[in-house]
Design a protein around this motif. Structure first.
Motif, PDB file in Angstrom:
ATOM      1  N   TYR A 135       0.651  -1.317  -0.025  1.00 14.82           N
ATOM      2  CA  TYR A 135      -0.091  -0.248  -0.047  1.00 14.82           C
ATOM      3  C   TYR A 135       0.445   1.121  -0.337  1.00 14.82           C
ATOM      4  O   TYR A 135       1.799   1.231   1.027  1.00 14.82           O
ATOM      5  CB  TYR A 135      -0.962   0.175   1.493  1.00 14.82           C
ATOM      6  N   ASP A 136       0.997   2.304  -0.817  1.00 13.26           N
ATOM      7  CA  ASP A 136       1.309   3.891  -0.792  1.00 13.26           C
ATOM      8  C   ASP A 136       0.661   4.709   0.311  1.00 13.26           C
ATOM      9  O   ASP A 136       1.322   5.684   0.357  1.00 13.26           O
ATOM     10  CB  ASP A 136       1.043   4.187  -2.515  1.00 13.26           C
ATOM     11  N   LEU A 139      -1.561   4.935   4.179  1.00 11.71           N
ATOM     12  CA  LEU A 139      -2.069   4.258   5.273  1.00 11.71           C
ATOM     13  C   LEU A 139      -3.721   3.756   5.044  1.00 11.71           C
ATOM     14  O   LEU A 139      -4.603   3.342   5.077  1.00 11.71           O
ATOM     15  CB  LEU A 139      -1.767   5.468   6.340  1.00 11.71           C
ATOM     16  N   ASP A 140      -3.917   5.348   4.346  1.00  8.12           N
ATOM     17  CA  ASP A 140      -5.500   5.035   3.709  1.00  8.12           C
ATOM     18  C   ASP A 140      -5.779   3.861   2.905  1.00  8.12           C
ATOM     19  O   ASP A 140      -7.176   2.937   3.049  1.00  8.12           O
ATOM     20  CB  ASP A 140      -5.227   6.731   3.171  1.00  8.12           C
ATOM     21  N   ALA A 141      -4.644   3.518   1.727  1.00  2.96           N
ATOM     22  CA  ALA A 141      -5.325   2.939   1.264  1.00  2.96           C
ATOM     23  C   ALA A 141      -5.169   1.354   1.779  1.00  2.96           C
ATOM     24  O   ALA A 141      -6.104   0.621   1.168  1.00  2.96           O
ATOM     25  CB  ALA A 141      -3.631   3.346   0.268  1.00  2.96           C
ATOM     26  N   LEU A 142      -4.282   1.468   2.844  1.00  4.05           N
ATOM     27  CA  LEU A 142      -4.367   0.309   3.530  1.00  4.05           C
ATOM     28  C   LEU A 142      -5.417  -0.167   3.931  1.00  4.05           C
ATOM     29  O   LEU A 142      -5.607  -1.491   4.282  1.00  4.05           O
ATOM     30  CB  LEU A 142      -2.892   0.365   4.693  1.00  4.05           C
ATOM     31  N   CYS A 143      -6.177   0.993   5.061  1.00  2.00           N
ATOM     32  CA  CYS A 143      -7.295   1.142   5.288  1.00  2.00           C
ATOM     33  C   CYS A 143      -8.653   0.660   4.723  1.00  2.00           C
ATOM     34  O   CYS A 143      -9.440  -0.145   4.588  1.00  2.00           O
ATOM     35  CB  CYS A 143      -7.676   2.344   6.132  1.00  2.00           C
ATOM     36  N   GLU A 144      -8.201   0.680   3.356  1.00  2.00           N
ATOM     37  CA  GLU A 144      -9.733   0.818   2.634  1.00  2.00           C
ATOM     38  C   GLU A 144      -9.689  -0.474   2.291  1.00  2.00           C
ATOM     39  O   GLU A 144     -10.096  -1.681   2.464  1.00  2.00           O
ATOM     40  CB  GLU A 144      -9.126   1.869   1.126  1.00  2.00           C
ATOM     41  N   GLY A 145      -8.512  -0.583   1.394  1.00  3.90           N
ATOM     42  CA  GLY A 145      -7.555  -1.732   1.248  1.00  3.90           C
ATOM     43  C   GLY A 145      -7.814  -3.508   2.171  1.00  3.90           C
ATOM     44  O   GLY A 145      -8.754  -4.418   1.720  1.00  3.90           O
ATOM     45  N   LEU A 146      -7.941  -3.058   3.478  1.00  3.15           N
ATOM     46  CA  LEU A 146      -8.481  -4.413   4.678  1.00  3.15           C
ATOM     47  C   LEU A 146     -10.040  -3.929   5.114  1.00  3.15           C
ATOM     48  O   LEU A 146      -9.990  -4.547   6.487  1.00  3.15           O
ATOM     49  CB  LEU A 146      -6.778  -4.301   5.420  1.00  3.15           C
ATOM     50  N   ASN A 170       5.587   6.695   4.375  1.00  2.00           N
ATOM     51  CA  ASN A 170       5.005   5.347   4.903  1.00  2.00           C
ATOM     52  C   ASN A 170       5.015   4.647   5.733  1.00  2.00           C
ATOM     53  O   ASN A 170       4.429   3.332   5.261  1.00  2.00           O
ATOM     54  CB  ASN A 170       4.307   4.782   3.356  1.00  2.00           C
ATOM     55  N   GLN A 171       5.230   5.230   6.917  1.00  2.00           N
ATOM     56  CA  GLN A 171       5.258   3.751   7.674  1.00  2.00           C
ATOM     57  C   GLN A 171       4.941   4.517   9.414  1.00  2.00           C
ATOM     58  O   GLN A 171       5.338   5.720   9.641  1.00  2.00           O
ATOM     59  CB  GLN A 171       6.453   3.047   7.634  1.00  2.00           C
ATOM     60  N   PHE A 172       4.822   3.970  10.448  1.00  2.00           N
ATOM     61  CA  PHE A 172       4.342   3.876  11.162  1.00  2.00           C
ATOM     62  C   PHE A 172       6.116   4.592  12.036  1.00  2.00           C
ATOM     63  O   PHE A 172       7.584   3.244  12.555  1.00  2.00           O
ATOM     64  CB  PHE A 172       3.604   3.178  12.423  1.00  2.00           C
ATOM     65  N   LEU A 173       6.266   5.060  12.626  1.00  2.00           N
ATOM     66  CA  LEU A 173       7.708   5.481  13.098  1.00  2.00           C
ATOM     67  C   LEU A 173       7.724   5.638  15.540  1.00  2.00           C
ATOM     68  O   LEU A 173       6.365   5.927  15.433  1.00  2.00           O
ATOM     69  CB  LEU A 173       8.573   6.676  12.639  1.00  2.00           C
TER      70      LEU A 173
END
Length: 57
Positions: free
Chosen positions: A21-22, A24-31, A54-57
């Motif tokens: 996923y590019d 966080l919004d795309a990840l949430c939509e996809g999952l 594009n990651q949690f730090l």
């Protein structure tokens, strides 16, 4: 289904963001996941989402 343990969630989400996923919004939509829930749960252990990396730090 997302992992319940926050450390496992961190690993899972960052791996998915890196590989599939590019954003966080795309990840949430996809999952079909709740963005605020992920942000809150990872925030509880001191992590925040960095959109530029594009990651949690």
């Amino acid at each position: 289904m997302l992992p319940k343990d926050p450390v496992m969630l961190l690993s899972f989400v960052n791996t998915k963001l890196r590989d599939f996923y590019d954003s966080l919004d795309a990840l949430c939509e996809g999952l079909d996941a709740d963005r605020q829930d992920i942000v809150d749960r990872l925030g509880d252990i001191g992590y925040h989402y960095d959109a530029e990396r594009n990651q949690f730090l």
